[in-house]
Scaffold this motif. Structure first.
Motif, PDB file in Angstrom:
ATOM      1  N   UNK A   5      11.700   5.154   0.044  1.00 41.47           N
ATOM      2  CA  UNK A   5      10.985   3.959  -0.412  1.00 41.47           C
ATOM      3  C   UNK A   5       9.953   3.615   0.648  1.00 41.47           C
ATOM      4  N   UNK A   6       8.689   3.592   0.252  1.00 45.29           N
ATOM      5  CA  UNK A   6       7.593   3.361   1.195  1.00 45.29           C
ATOM      6  C   UNK A   6       6.902   2.040   0.878  1.00 45.29           C
ATOM      7  N   UNK A   7       6.499   1.344   1.932  1.00 49.15           N
ATOM      8  CA  UNK A   7       5.724   0.117   1.752  1.00 49.15           C
ATOM      9  C   UNK A   7       4.614   0.080   2.803  1.00 49.15           C
ATOM     10  N   UNK A   8       3.580  -0.709   2.509  1.00 50.47           N
ATOM     11  CA  UNK A   8       2.454  -0.829   3.433  1.00 50.47           C
ATOM     12  C   UNK A   8       2.130  -2.291   3.658  1.00 50.47           C
ATOM     13  N   UNK A   9       1.533  -2.548   4.806  1.00 53.51           N
ATOM     14  CA  UNK A   9       1.071  -3.892   5.153  1.00 53.51           C
ATOM     15  C   UNK A   9      -0.243  -3.712   5.897  1.00 53.51           C
ATOM     16  N   UNK A  10      -1.305  -4.283   5.376  1.00 54.04           N
ATOM     17  CA  UNK A  10      -2.642  -4.128   5.982  1.00 54.04           C
ATOM     18  C   UNK A  10      -3.014  -5.417   6.702  1.00 54.04           C
ATOM     19  N   UNK A  13      -7.582  -4.587   9.694  1.00 55.34           N
ATOM     20  CA  UNK A  13      -8.137  -3.250   9.602  1.00 55.34           C
ATOM     21  C   UNK A  13      -7.163  -2.131   9.916  1.00 55.34           C
ATOM     22  N   UNK A  14      -5.893  -2.463  10.035  1.00 51.91           N
ATOM     23  CA  UNK A  14      -4.872  -1.441  10.308  1.00 51.91           C
ATOM     24  C   UNK A  14      -3.815  -1.508   9.211  1.00 51.91           C
ATOM     25  N   UNK A  15      -3.458  -0.346   8.683  1.00 58.74           N
ATOM     26  CA  UNK A  15      -2.395  -0.258   7.686  1.00 58.74           C
ATOM     27  C   UNK A  15      -1.110   0.177   8.379  1.00 58.74           C
ATOM     28  N   UNK A  16      -0.072  -0.656   8.249  1.00 58.81           N
ATOM     29  CA  UNK A  16       1.245  -0.326   8.799  1.00 58.81           C
ATOM     30  C   UNK A  16       2.090   0.227   7.660  1.00 58.81           C
ATOM     31  N   UNK A  17       2.560   1.449   7.837  1.00 57.67           N
ATOM     32  CA  UNK A  17       3.318   2.140   6.801  1.00 57.67           C
ATOM     33  C   UNK A  17       4.771   2.240   7.257  1.00 57.67           C
ATOM     34  N   UNK A  18       5.689   1.821   6.391  1.00 58.35           N
ATOM     35  CA  UNK A  18       7.109   1.973   6.690  1.00 58.35           C
ATOM     36  C   UNK A  18       7.782   2.692   5.528  1.00 58.35           C
ATOM     37  N   UNK A  19       8.786   3.474   5.833  1.00 61.24           N
ATOM     38  CA  UNK A  19       9.544   4.176   4.807  1.00 61.24           C
ATOM     39  C   UNK A  19      11.020   4.082   5.153  1.00 61.24           C
ATOM     40  N   UNK A  20      11.818   3.862   4.124  1.00 60.37           N
ATOM     41  CA  UNK A  20      13.272   3.887   4.269  1.00 60.37           C
ATOM     42  C   UNK A  20      13.761   5.130   3.558  1.00 60.37           C
ATOM     43  N   UNK A  74       1.103   3.716  11.924  1.00 64.16           N
ATOM     44  CA  UNK A  74      -0.066   2.891  11.628  1.00 64.16           C
ATOM     45  C   UNK A  74      -1.276   3.794  11.468  1.00 64.16           C
ATOM     46  N   UNK A  75      -2.247   3.310  10.718  1.00 67.55           N
ATOM     47  CA  UNK A  75      -3.467   4.068  10.485  1.00 67.55           C
ATOM     48  C   UNK A  75      -4.596   3.116  10.103  1.00 67.55           C
ATOM     49  N   UNK A  76      -5.835   3.470  10.390  1.00 68.97           N
ATOM     50  CA  UNK A  76      -6.940   2.631   9.939  1.00 68.97           C
ATOM     51  C   UNK A  76      -7.313   2.900   8.476  1.00 68.97           C
ATOM     52  N   UNK A  77      -6.681   3.897   7.862  1.00 71.82           N
ATOM     53  CA  UNK A  77      -6.983   4.283   6.483  1.00 71.82           C
ATOM     54  C   UNK A  77      -6.486   3.203   5.520  1.00 71.82           C
ATOM     55  N   UNK A  78      -7.279   2.935   4.477  1.00 71.74           N
ATOM     56  CA  UNK A  78      -6.871   1.975   3.446  1.00 71.74           C
ATOM     57  C   UNK A  78      -5.580   2.453   2.772  1.00 71.74           C
ATOM     58  N   UNK A  79      -4.702   1.531   2.382  1.00 73.69           N
ATOM     59  CA  UNK A  79      -3.444   1.923   1.735  1.00 73.69           C
ATOM     60  C   UNK A  79      -3.676   2.662   0.418  1.00 73.69           C
ATOM     61  N   UNK A  80      -2.811   3.630   0.153  1.00 72.34           N
ATOM     62  CA  UNK A  80      -2.796   4.349  -1.123  1.00 72.34           C
ATOM     63  C   UNK A  80      -1.366   4.342  -1.647  1.00 72.34           C
ATOM     64  N   UNK A  81      -1.183   4.930  -2.815  1.00 79.98           N
ATOM     65  CA  UNK A  81       0.163   4.962  -3.404  1.00 79.98           C
ATOM     66  C   UNK A  81       1.102   5.927  -2.682  1.00 79.98           C
ATOM     67  N   UNK A  82       0.563   6.920  -1.998  1.00 76.45           N
ATOM     68  CA  UNK A  82       1.430   7.936  -1.370  1.00 76.45           C
ATOM     69  C   UNK A  82       1.032   8.125   0.098  1.00 76.45           C
ATOM     70  N   UNK A  83       1.430   7.191   0.936  1.00 77.66           N
ATOM     71  CA  UNK A  83       1.082   7.262   2.360  1.00 77.66           C
ATOM     72  C   UNK A  83       2.007   8.198   3.140  1.00 77.66           C
TER      73      UNK A  83
END
Length: 122
Positions: A5-10, A13-20, A74-83
């Motif tokens: 299960x992945x979620x993002x928080x922008x 200008x930084x996208x934080x990606x977490x996955x469980x 973390x990444x500067x890339x805009x969030x997508x459905x499959x990070x």
């Protein structure tokens, strides 16, 4: 099965990606994940070094049955459905199984036939 299960928080200008990642199987599973971003990726650091689960571009760990582990970056890339991308799941070979079996056998009482059974005449 391994569930991700992945979620993002922008923010700023930084996208934080977490996955469980949850291991729903009955055996330990070694799971390899990869950041699925087209751009720079910053993995978490502990102290002055890289987190031990992170390699060059992949995250790998062994998850026990019924357990959940978290990973993120973390990444500067805009969030997508499959990070994140699940690269592989393999059953962890338990090197301790043979040792454990030998330990159990060593704990069993010795058994030998009673000596009188060998001397009885029929």
């Amino acid at each position: 099965m391994v569930r991700v299960e992945t979620s993002t928080d922008r923010r700023a200008g930084v996208t934080f990606v977490t996955a469980q990642i949850t291991n729903t199987r009955s055996t330990p599973q070694t799971v390899r994940m990869r950041a699925n971003v087209d751009g720079p990726m910053w993995e978490p650091r502990s102290g002055s070094g890289r987190s031990p689960e992170w390699g060059e571009e992949t995250w790998e760990t062994t998850i026990l049955p019924g357990q959940t582990r978290g990973m993120g970056f973390a990444t500067p890339v805009e969030p997508t459905d499959s990070m994140t991308k699940l690269v592989s799941v393999t059953r962890e070979e338990d090197a301790g199984t043979a040792t454990r079996t030998e330990e159990v056998l060593a704990e069993l009482d010795e058994w030998s036939p009673p000596s009188d059974i060998m001397t009885e005449e029929q």
